[in-house]
Each structure stands twice: as C-alpha cells, then as structure tokens.
Write a protein that holds these residues in place. Structure first.
Motif, PDB file in Angstrom:
ATOM      1  N   ARG A   1       0.853  -1.188   0.000  1.00  0.00           N
ATOM      2  CA  ARG A   1       0.000   0.000   0.000  1.00  0.00           C
ATOM      3  C   ARG A   1       0.886   1.234   0.000  1.00  0.00           C
ATOM      4  NH1 ARG A   1      -4.465  -1.569   4.726  1.00  0.00           N
ATOM      5  NH2 ARG A   1      -4.773  -3.714   4.014  1.00  0.00           N
TER       6      ARG A   1
ATOM      7  N   ARG B   1       4.067   1.341   9.966  1.00  0.00           N
ATOM      8  CA  ARG B   1       3.309   1.560   8.723  1.00  0.00           C
ATOM      9  C   ARG B   1       4.292   1.601   7.556  1.00  0.00           C
ATOM     10  NH1 ARG B   1      -1.698   2.796   7.943  1.00  0.00           N
ATOM     11  NH2 ARG B   1      -2.062   3.456  10.093  1.00  0.00           N
ATOM     12  N   TYR B   2       4.164   0.654   6.655  1.00  0.00           N
ATOM     13  CA  TYR B   2       5.137   0.513   5.576  1.00  0.00           C
ATOM     14  C   TYR B   2       4.414   0.352   4.246  1.00  0.00           C
ATOM     15  CZ  TYR B   2       7.473  -0.536   9.894  1.00  0.00           C
ATOM     16  OH  TYR B   2       7.905  -0.458  11.195  1.00  0.00           O
TER      17      TYR B   2
ATOM     18  N   PHE C   1       4.293  -4.525   3.580  1.00  0.00           N
ATOM     19  CA  PHE C   1       4.204  -5.065   4.937  1.00  0.00           C
ATOM     20  C   PHE C   1       3.673  -6.486   4.827  1.00  0.00           C
ATOM     21  CE2 PHE C   1      -0.436  -4.748   5.521  1.00  0.00           C
ATOM     22  CZ  PHE C   1      -0.765  -3.887   4.484  1.00  0.00           C
TER      23      PHE C   1
ATOM     24  N   GLN D   1       1.245  -9.726   6.320  1.00  0.00           N
ATOM     25  CA  GLN D   1       0.074 -10.121   7.105  1.00  0.00           C
ATOM     26  C   GLN D   1      -0.023 -11.629   7.207  1.00  0.00           C
ATOM     27  OE1 GLN D   1      -3.393  -8.510   5.090  1.00  0.00           O
ATOM     28  NE2 GLN D   1      -3.348  -6.622   6.302  1.00  0.00           N
TER      29      GLN D   1
ATOM     30  N   ARG E   1     -14.340   0.034  10.307  1.00  0.00           N
ATOM     31  CA  ARG E   1     -13.358  -0.598   9.420  1.00  0.00           C
ATOM     32  C   ARG E   1     -13.315   0.113   8.069  1.00  0.00           C
ATOM     33  NH1 ARG E   1      -9.993  -2.311  10.405  1.00  0.00           N
ATOM     34  NH2 ARG E   1      -9.726  -3.989   8.953  1.00  0.00           N
TER      35      ARG E   1
ATOM     36  N   THR F   1      -3.427  -0.677  15.725  1.00  0.00           N
ATOM     37  CA  THR F   1      -4.213  -1.882  15.438  1.00  0.00           C
ATOM     38  C   THR F   1      -3.290  -3.003  14.985  1.00  0.00           C
ATOM     39  OG1 THR F   1      -6.030  -0.469  14.759  1.00  0.00           O
ATOM     40  CG2 THR F   1      -6.177  -2.785  14.158  1.00  0.00           C
ATOM     41  N   VAL F   2      -3.300  -4.113  15.726  1.00  0.00           N
ATOM     42  CA  VAL F   2      -2.416  -5.217  15.354  1.00  0.00           C
ATOM     43  C   VAL F   2      -3.158  -6.334  14.624  1.00  0.00           C
ATOM     44  CG1 VAL F   2      -0.670  -4.764  17.105  1.00  0.00           C
ATOM     45  CG2 VAL F   2      -2.609  -6.253  17.664  1.00  0.00           C
TER      46      VAL F   2
ATOM     47  N   ALA G   1      -7.215  -7.110  12.740  1.00  0.00           N
ATOM     48  CA  ALA G   1      -8.523  -6.527  12.473  1.00  0.00           C
ATOM     49  C   ALA G   1      -9.302  -7.423  11.532  1.00  0.00           C
ATOM     50  CB  ALA G   1      -8.354  -5.145  11.842  1.00  0.00           C
TER      51      ALA G   1
ATOM     52  N   ALA H   1      -7.066 -10.160   9.587  1.00  0.00           N
ATOM     53  CA  ALA H   1      -5.654 -10.134   9.207  1.00  0.00           C
ATOM     54  C   ALA H   1      -4.878  -9.442  10.310  1.00  0.00           C
ATOM     55  CB  ALA H   1      -5.461  -9.405   7.883  1.00  0.00           C
ATOM     56  N   MET H   2      -3.678  -9.966  10.563  1.00  0.00           N
ATOM     57  CA  MET H   2      -2.820  -9.279  11.528  1.00  0.00           C
ATOM     58  C   MET H   2      -1.551  -8.811  10.859  1.00  0.00           C
ATOM     59  SD  MET H   2      -1.772 -12.365  14.046  1.00  0.00           S
ATOM     60  CE  MET H   2      -3.032 -13.588  13.925  1.00  0.00           C
TER      61      MET H   2
ATOM     62  N   ARG I   1       3.937  -5.075  13.075  1.00  0.00           N
ATOM     63  CA  ARG I   1       3.483  -4.443  14.324  1.00  0.00           C
ATOM     64  C   ARG I   1       3.597  -5.413  15.494  1.00  0.00           C
ATOM     65  NH1 ARG I   1      -1.720  -0.782  12.299  1.00  0.00           N
ATOM     66  NH2 ARG I   1      -0.568   0.182  10.575  1.00  0.00           N
TER      67      ARG I   1
HETATM   68  P1  ATP Z   1      -4.692   1.055   9.710  1.00  0.00           P
HETATM   69  O1  ATP Z   1      -5.931   1.606  10.319  1.00  0.00           O
HETATM   70  O2  ATP Z   1      -3.561   0.929  10.692  1.00  0.00           O
HETATM   71  O3  ATP Z   1      -4.317   1.732   8.450  1.00  0.00           O
HETATM   72  P2  ATP Z   1      -6.113  -0.904   8.209  1.00  0.00           P
HETATM   73  O4  ATP Z   1      -7.479  -0.861   8.762  1.00  0.00           O
HETATM   74  O5  ATP Z   1      -5.806  -0.195   6.947  1.00  0.00           O
HETATM   75  O6  ATP Z   1      -5.045  -0.457   9.326  1.00  0.00           O
HETATM   76  P3  ATP Z   1      -6.304  -3.703   7.516  1.00  0.00           P
HETATM   77  O7  ATP Z   1      -6.511  -3.497   6.077  1.00  0.00           O
HETATM   78  O8  ATP Z   1      -7.435  -4.132   8.346  1.00  0.00           O
HETATM   79  O9  ATP Z   1      -5.613  -2.415   8.140  1.00  0.00           O
HETATM   80  O10 ATP Z   1      -5.084  -4.722   7.728  1.00  0.00           O
HETATM   81  C1  ATP Z   1      -4.987  -5.580   8.861  1.00  0.00           C
HETATM   82  C2  ATP Z   1      -3.733  -5.312   9.644  1.00  0.00           C
HETATM   83  O11 ATP Z   1      -2.599  -5.196   8.812  1.00  0.00           O
HETATM   84  C3  ATP Z   1      -3.742  -3.999  10.406  1.00  0.00           C
HETATM   85  O12 ATP Z   1      -4.446  -4.122  11.603  1.00  0.00           O
HETATM   86  C4  ATP Z   1      -2.273  -3.769  10.645  1.00  0.00           C
HETATM   87  O13 ATP Z   1      -1.820  -4.529  11.734  1.00  0.00           O
HETATM   88  C5  ATP Z   1      -1.674  -4.279   9.378  1.00  0.00           C
HETATM   89  N1  ATP Z   1      -1.388  -3.177   8.440  1.00  0.00           N
HETATM   90  C6  ATP Z   1      -2.259  -2.538   7.624  1.00  0.00           C
HETATM   91  N2  ATP Z   1      -1.633  -1.603   6.887  1.00  0.00           N
HETATM   92  C7  ATP Z   1      -0.313  -1.665   7.246  1.00  0.00           C
HETATM   93  C8  ATP Z   1       0.862  -0.972   6.826  1.00  0.00           C
HETATM   94  N3  ATP Z   1       0.823  -0.048   5.872  1.00  0.00           N
HETATM   95  N4  ATP Z   1       2.037  -1.296   7.407  1.00  0.00           N
HETATM   96  C9  ATP Z   1       2.110  -2.253   8.366  1.00  0.00           C
HETATM   97  N5  ATP Z   1       1.040  -2.939   8.785  1.00  0.00           N
HETATM   98  C10 ATP Z   1      -0.161  -2.664   8.241  1.00  0.00           C
END
Ligand code: ATP
Ligand code: MG
Length: 429
Positions: free
Chosen positions: A114, A122-123, A126, A128, A260, A282-283, A285, A307-308, A312
């Motif tokens: 992303r 946040r990368y 990343f 999952q 979400r 969020t670790v 969700a 997904a985790m 993180r």
């Molecule tokens: P955030 O609110 O932190 O942007 P998200 O709702 O976009 O998270 P999800 O799409 O639900 O995240 O992804 C599930 C998990 O993946 C997140 O809870 C987080 O732990 C991890 N995650 C999501 N985006 C990133 C990212 N850019 N870098 C690292 N970890 C990420």
C-alpha cells in the motif's frame, strides 16, 4: 550508494538479526492455526486491478490512493495486492471450493502493498497473516476467530498489552437504515465537518465515524448509534458472539464508531488494539462479510476473517521484551579442525553426528585458520561447545570437547560416543 540501488522507501529488508523473531512469530501462529483446523492457501501477489476495485470498494482509502497499479506488457491493468481477502475469495470461487455450502477455513501469509506514508508500524510493503472462513454464518465462528487470537496473545505474552474492540454493522438492510439516519444527522452539521468527512458524507458516510478530526469527533458524540438500528437477526448474532467471549472470559469494549476501512463488512467487526506502538495501534482486524462473495459473482456465501500485521506484532514483542531468550543463540556446537587430514575427518564425523541428531545446530569451521582464530569464531558464533580436531585427536579417533560458556573442563570424547554425548548436553528444539 546511489538512490536507484537502495530499497524503495517503505519497503524493508528483514535482516538475519531479525528473522529468528519473525520465524518464531510465524511458526507460533501457523501451529495454532493448524491446531484449530485451518488450512493454508497461497495466492499470487499480483491480481487484476478490477478485483480489488470490486471487492474493496471504489471509495476507500486503499483503492482511491494506496494501490500499486501498473499495466502489464499486454495492456492489462494489474495491482500488487493491498490485502488478502479479495484474492482469497477470487481463488475459492475460481476453484469452486465453497460451492454447495462447503465449509472452508483458510489462512494465508505474505506481503501486502500500500502506498502510504511510511512511519513506525506503517510501511509500503508489509506482511500479514490472515484467515477467511466460508459458509459458516453463526456467531460461533466469529467467536472462534477471536478466541484463537486471544490464545495467540497468551502464547506470545501479549495479553496485557492488547484490547479487543467490537461492533456490529448489522445486515445490509439495517446498515442502510442507519446510513440514512446518519446522513440526515450529519447534513445538519455539514459546514462544521472537516473536508474529508464532507466528501465521505457523499461517498461513504459510515467512514465519517472513522475520523481523527477532533471537531468532527465532537459532533459525532450526538450522532445516531448503529446499535439502535440493528435488526433482530443482527442483534441476536452480536449477543451470541458476546456470550461466547464472556464464556471464555475474554474482555472487550464495544466501540460504536468502529466501522473498518473496507466496504465489505457486515455484522461483526473487531480490532485488537495496543497503546504500545504509538499511532499505529491496530495489530489485528477483521469481521464478517456475508455479502462479498455474491458481490464478486458467486452464490450467496457467508464469510468472516481477519488479518494481523506481522511488523506491528514483532515490534510489540521487542518493545515489551517478549523475545524468547533461546532465539539469541542460533548455534549449539562449533567444530574446529586443523590441517587437511583433520578437516576431512571432521567433515565425515559431522555428517555422522547430523544423521543421529537431526535437530542439532552444528556449524563446522570453514576457511581454515589458526587455533586462535578458529576459537574466536567458535566463541562469536554463540555456540555452547567447541569441538576440536587436530593431528593428535585424529590419531586417537577422538575430539576435544570444550564448553565455551563456562560449564566445566575440556574433555576428550571418542568419535563413536560423540552423538550420544551431545544429546545429553544440548537441549534440542
Ligand atoms: P490502519 O488503520 O492501521 O491503516 P487498516 O485498517 O488499513 O489499518 P487492515 O486493512 O485491516 O488495516 O489490515 C490488517 C492489519 O494489517 C492492520 O491491523 C495492521 O496490523 C496491518 N497493516 C495494515 N496496513 C499496514 C501498513 N501499511 N504497514 C504495516 N502494517 C499494516
Ligand atoms: Mg490503512
């Protein structure tokens, strides 16, 4: 180094010092998922762009501004996957493995992409671990997902550092009625909303609840609550989930603003959050997405998943000092040999020992070197013991066995007895 020879911003190397902790984490999760009866699926990293637009939704942050999209050489628009659910749904549909109500309990692991602003936690690439369950619509399976993650936090020593937030978004009918009420309420305050929320009010009003803007948040205090709009079915589902969490003793808080980021959720949504990582809290969700499979062209098929984020969770293990001590040592025994004849004997001996002790972490010295230099390498390897094979040992068919961490004197051990001796003094994983 010139910029074009550096890694892309937000895309990180995971170095040898870090991989033991990654493997420990991934191994722990994989074992847990095996034990609960989930099976791994591996999807490609690249999919047609259309797949993500259709499943995630056009007016989401991911699709609007975060995807790595490019044209293939034949002109197809492709995208590096930003998440796993879309591809997983595509795969089960393509292979017909959810047809006729077949239950599938699947998990996957791998990189996601992303284009976000890189910062701690946040990368842009990343990783999952995610899972999806198809064709089970009751709250029992939503509960199982949460119970499993709770067990995982227990195994990792993270239970005190995470909090479960829960909400129900209801069926699409009850969500529709709630959306109308929310739009009506927000339309009365439109000039006080931040710019993003004004836009979302038109495109995806539920997402306004997600705002980080304090003034908009203040307005939302009086907004209608989803809980008041749940139909009986959604309410019973939510109660069923809560009863199961209570039965296991898992604490949670209801967060009515939890919606979400993705369009496809229905009924249960949840997040495991921590205050140990700063803003990236969020670790893990997930939630239920009973309409998604149909929306993607399949038969109506209930689904639920989560997904985790591995980065993180690894950061959390480090920050909370939950890295198991045994990860620090990667070598049990270091074998030093002096002179060519001894080297040959050492190689043959080490292979015999490996035959008998397949889990022994035995490093054999390479590149020769003096007694002093090999010993230094043995010490630096972190090994508990050094084995020494020179001309004298060769003549007697023995090896010198030297504790490197201060447990006892050097002794001489016959080749034939070596494996048995090592088995008594090296704890094998
Ligand atoms: P955030 O609110 O932190 O942007 P998200 O709702 O976009 O998270 P999800 O799409 O639900 O995240 O992804 C599930 C998990 O993946 C997140 O809870 C987080 O732990 C991890 N995650 C999501 N985006 C990133 C990212 N850019 N870098 C690292 N970890 C990420
Ligand atoms: Mg995000």
């Amino acid at each position: 180094m010139s910029k074009s020879l550096q890694a892309i911003r937000g895309m990180n190397d995971i170095l040898p010092e870090q991989t033991p902790l990654w493997r420990y984490f991934e191994g722990t999760v994989a074992r847990l998922l095996d034990n609960y009866g989930y099976r791994q699926i591996r999807m490609p990293i690249v999919e047609f762009t259309e797949l993500f637009k259709r499943s995630i939704g056009e007016v989401t942050d991911i699709v609007e501004k975060e995807m790595y999209t490019f044209d293939d050489r034949n002109g197809d628009s492709l995208t590096l996957r930003p998440e796993g659910t879309a591809a997983c749904v595509r795969a089960v549909l393509e292979h017909g493995i959810t047809g006729g109500g077949q239950v599938q309990k699947l998990w996957y692991i791998g990189p996601m992409f992303r284009h976000e602003r890189p910062q701690k936690g946040r990368y842009r690439q990343f990783h999952q671990i995610g899972l999806e369950v198809f064709n089970l619509e009751g709250p029992d399976i939503d509960a199982e997902l949460i119970v499993m993650t709770w067990r995982l936090w227990g195994e990792l020593g993270l239970r005190d550092a995470v909090k479960l937030e829960l909400n129900s978004l209801g069926t699409s009918e009850s969500r529709g009625r709630y959306r109308e009420a929310l739009v009506e309420f927000l339309s009365g305050h439109v000039d006080k909303l931040d710019e993003d929320s004004q836009r979302r009010l038109k495109t995806n009003p539920l997402r306004v609840l997600d705002t980080k803007n304090p003034e908009t948040q203040a307005i939302l205090v009086d907004a209608p609550k989803m809980a008041d709009y749940l139909d009986d079915e959604s309410r019973a589902h939510f109660e069923g989930l809560k009863a199961r969490l209570d039965a296991v003793g898992i604490p949670y808080v209801i967060n009515p603003k939890l919606v979400r980021g993705l369009d496809y959720y229905s009924k249960t949504v949840f997040e495991w959050v921590t205050d140990k990582l700063g803003a990236q809290g969020t670790v893990c969700a997930g939630g239920r997405y009973d309409g998604l499979v149909e929306q993607m062209g399949g038969k109506p098929t209930p689904g639920v998943g989560f997904a985790m984020g591995i980065e993180r969770l690894v950061l959390m293990l480090e920050a909370l000092d939950k890295v198991p001590e045994e990860l620090a040592r990667q070598v049990d025994v270091y074998l030093c040999a002096f002179g060519e004849a001894a080297e040959l004997a050492a190689l043959a001996l080490s292979e015999r020992v490996r035959d008998q002790l397949p889990n022994l972490r035995l490093q054999i010295n390479a590149g020769g070197g003096s007694f002093k230099s090999q010993f230094k390498k043995a010490d630096k390897s972190g090994a508990l013991y050094a084995l020494i094979l020179g001309d004298d040992e060769l003549a007697q068919q023995v090896v010198g066995f030297k504790p490197l961490r201060g447990q006892g004197e050097q002794q001489s051990i016959a080749w034939d007895a070596l494996a048995a001796h090592l088995a008594t003094c090296v704890v094998q994983g």
